[in-house]
Scaffold this active site. Structure first.
Site, short mmCIF file in Angstrom:
data_model
loop_
_atom_site.label_atom_id
_atom_site.label_comp_id
_atom_site.label_asym_id
_atom_site.label_seq_id
_atom_site.Cartn_x
_atom_site.Cartn_y
_atom_site.Cartn_z
N SER A 1 0.85 -1.18 0.00
CA SER A 1 0.00 0.00 0.00
C SER A 1 0.89 1.24 0.00
O SER A 1 2.12 1.14 0.03
CB SER A 1 -0.90 0.00 1.25
OG SER A 1 -0.12 0.10 2.43
N LYS A 2 0.27 2.40 0.02
CA LYS A 2 1.05 3.64 -0.03
C LYS A 2 2.01 3.76 1.15
O LYS A 2 3.11 4.27 1.01
CB LYS A 2 0.12 4.86 -0.06
CG LYS A 2 -0.37 5.22 -1.45
CD LYS A 2 -1.02 6.59 -1.44
CE LYS A 2 -1.38 7.01 -2.85
NZ LYS A 2 -1.96 8.38 -2.89
N ARG A 3 1.59 3.27 2.29
CA ARG A 3 2.47 3.39 3.46
C ARG A 3 3.72 2.53 3.32
O ARG A 3 4.72 2.75 3.98
CB ARG A 3 1.72 3.01 4.75
CG ARG A 3 1.26 1.56 4.81
CD ARG A 3 0.35 1.31 6.01
NE ARG A 3 -0.18 -0.03 6.03
CZ ARG A 3 0.41 -1.06 6.59
NH1 ARG A 3 1.58 -0.90 7.18
NH2 ARG A 3 -0.15 -2.26 6.58
N HIS A 4 3.67 1.53 2.44
CA HIS A 4 4.84 0.68 2.19
C HIS A 4 5.72 1.24 1.08
O HIS A 4 6.85 0.80 0.92
CB HIS A 4 4.40 -0.72 1.76
CG HIS A 4 3.65 -1.47 2.82
ND1 HIS A 4 2.42 -2.04 2.58
CD2 HIS A 4 3.95 -1.76 4.11
CE1 HIS A 4 1.99 -2.65 3.67
NE2 HIS A 4 2.90 -2.48 4.61
#
Length: 466
Positions: free
Chosen positions: A242-245
């Protein structure tokens, strides 16, 4: 002849509903490398059938990201929406051959079947009363696949191995909507066939689609492609990326994170594919070595720190003028100041992992006086340090030349005369000259700034004379 016997043709087929996702970039890279390894063709098809969500900005971002990564495609890019008439033609041929049927089921009838399947805790499968009917309903129908209900479909996937699905699990999905537009499932099959695609290399989230698409392929007698469904990329915690990754667009890796394309490509190559213990792999080596046999079956974990370290390697290998051209816009430099940046680059890139860090490291060269000291630098400049700066200023001002050897000799002489180690003088000097606690070597900083700017910055922080 099977697809594996024909000259290799691969394709990358993104939907232009957003940026070029990092996972999509890896899919494109694998297809590009496989085609080049076999001396084949790599094609690009924009799957823009969803007109409500497809945008020119997204298409431009995809093309820009592909070019930045060096993933050139053969010929022009294809646009799926240009072939709707051809898709409809195939749907009607399937009707004529008895492999499809017209269906007038209402939304209410479909909803009732879904509700019953949920109540009976079984997978939902369309059970259309029109499947074997010769009658006609009212209005415009959809055209559905008449999926085989007996036997099984087997795919010998180049990554996943042999995968089998019972044909009873394949439903009668829509091929052509009531307005005459094709569904994704039909369009992909027709386009791959017409473009001569021999190998379909894509994410394993499409594996279930392959069985549905094979039903169309076999109904039409098309050549079956070789399938290779690559596991998706996960985050460091094992969850879906995801974006946080770091699941950003390729443009963000370039513009916001300061990565080089060769580093991103090298890192993506190693996400799910390997060649022994090799980590640094050139494009030529990648073409020579890449095959599907060494693509892993397990999801890869995205490690941003590893990407950053790899990027640092490529920064150190990169041409100084090229790096200066990337950094200059971040600092708003004109051509004259960019020339200074080029001279400073050998020292700057030795300490940086990203273009952003290069820009941060180079900031001191172009900062206005008096410098804005960071907290660490200000803490270093106590009265004793300022007194040392005063002695250093006098010694440096007396120099006849401003070369590295003379600068080092002068600073060492001040340190010895003051009874302190070189570091005890170098740190306040660094703070006065750069406003930071980290920088290139202090003698390099003095040389790059030049006599007048160096002496002026030191004077700004000196203890006043008594």
């Amino acid at each position: 002849m099977s697809a594996s016997d024909k000259p290799v043709v691969t394709r990358f087929a993104p939907s232009p509903t957003g940026f070029l996702h990092i996972g999509g970039a890896r899919t494109a890279l694998f297809n590009w490398l496989f085609a080049h390894h076999h001396g084949g063709k790599f094609l690009l098809r924009i799957e823009d059938t969803d007109k409500a969500r497809s945008t020119k900005e997204a298409i431009d971002a995809i093309l820009d990201g592909m070019r930045w990564l060096g993933l050139d495609w053969d010929g022009h890019e294809y646009y799926q929406s240009q072939f709707w008439a051809r898709h409809a033609e195939i749907a009607h041929k399937m009707l004529d051959r008895g492999h499809a049927y017209r269906c007038w089921m209402t939304p209410e009838e479909l909803a009732a079947q879904r509700e019953l399947a949920a109540k009976e805790r079984r997978p939902f499968r369309i059970n259309s009363p029109w499947r074997d009917s010769t009658a006609a309903g009212e209005g415009e129908p959809v055209i559905r696949l008449k999926a085989p209900r007996d036997g099984e479909t087997v795919i010998d996937d180049r990554v996943q191995g042999r995968v089998t699905v019972q044909n009873a699990e394949i439903d009668d999905f829509v091929l052509l909507r009531s307005d005459g537009t094709p569904t994704y499932m039909l369009a992909v099959v027709v386009d791959d066939h017409d473009m001569g695609v021999t190998h379909v290399i894509r994410g394993d989230d499409h594996l279930n689609n392959a069985f549905r698409q094979l039903a169309i392929i076999r109904a039409m007698g098309f050549l079956e492609p070789v399938y290779a469904h690559v596991p998706l990329i996960h985050g460091p915690d094992g969850a879906k990326l995801s974006k946080r990754h770091g699941a950003l667009g390729v443009d963000s890796y370039r513009d916001e994170l300061g990565m080089l394309p060769e580093a991103v490509a090298n890192y993506l190559l190693r996400l799910g594919w390997g060649h022994g213990d090799d980590e640094i792999i050139s494009r030529d080596q990648a073409i020579d070595w890449f095959d599907l046999d060494h693509v892993g079956k397990s999801p890869s974990r995205f490690d941003f720190k590893k990407l950053e370290n790899l990027n640092g390697h490529y920064l150190r290998e990169a041409d100084d003028e090229r790096l200066a051209a990337l950094v200059a816009p971040r600092l708003g430099l004109d051509s004259a100041r960019t020339a200074l940046l080029v001279r400073a680059m050998p020292e700057l890139k030795a300490r940086a992992h990203t273009v952003n860090q290069l820009a941060e490291g180079a900031h001191f060269l172009f900062a206005s006086r008096p410098l804005d000291l960071d907290e660490g630098a200000a803490a270093l400049l106590d009265p004793a340090a300022r007194a040392l700066l005063h002695r250093a200023h006098g010694q440096l001002a007396a120099l006849a030349g401003w070369d590295a050897a003379s600068l080092e000799a002068a600073i060492r002489e001040v340190a010895e005369g003051s009874g302190v180690k070189l570091g005890k003088l170098a740190q306040p000097l660094r703070a006065a000259l750069t406003g930071r606690t980290t920088s290139p070597g202090i003698f390099d900083v003095l040389a790059l700034l030049g006599r007048d700017e160096s002496l002026a910055r030191i004077a700004d922080q000196m203890e006043p004379k008594e």
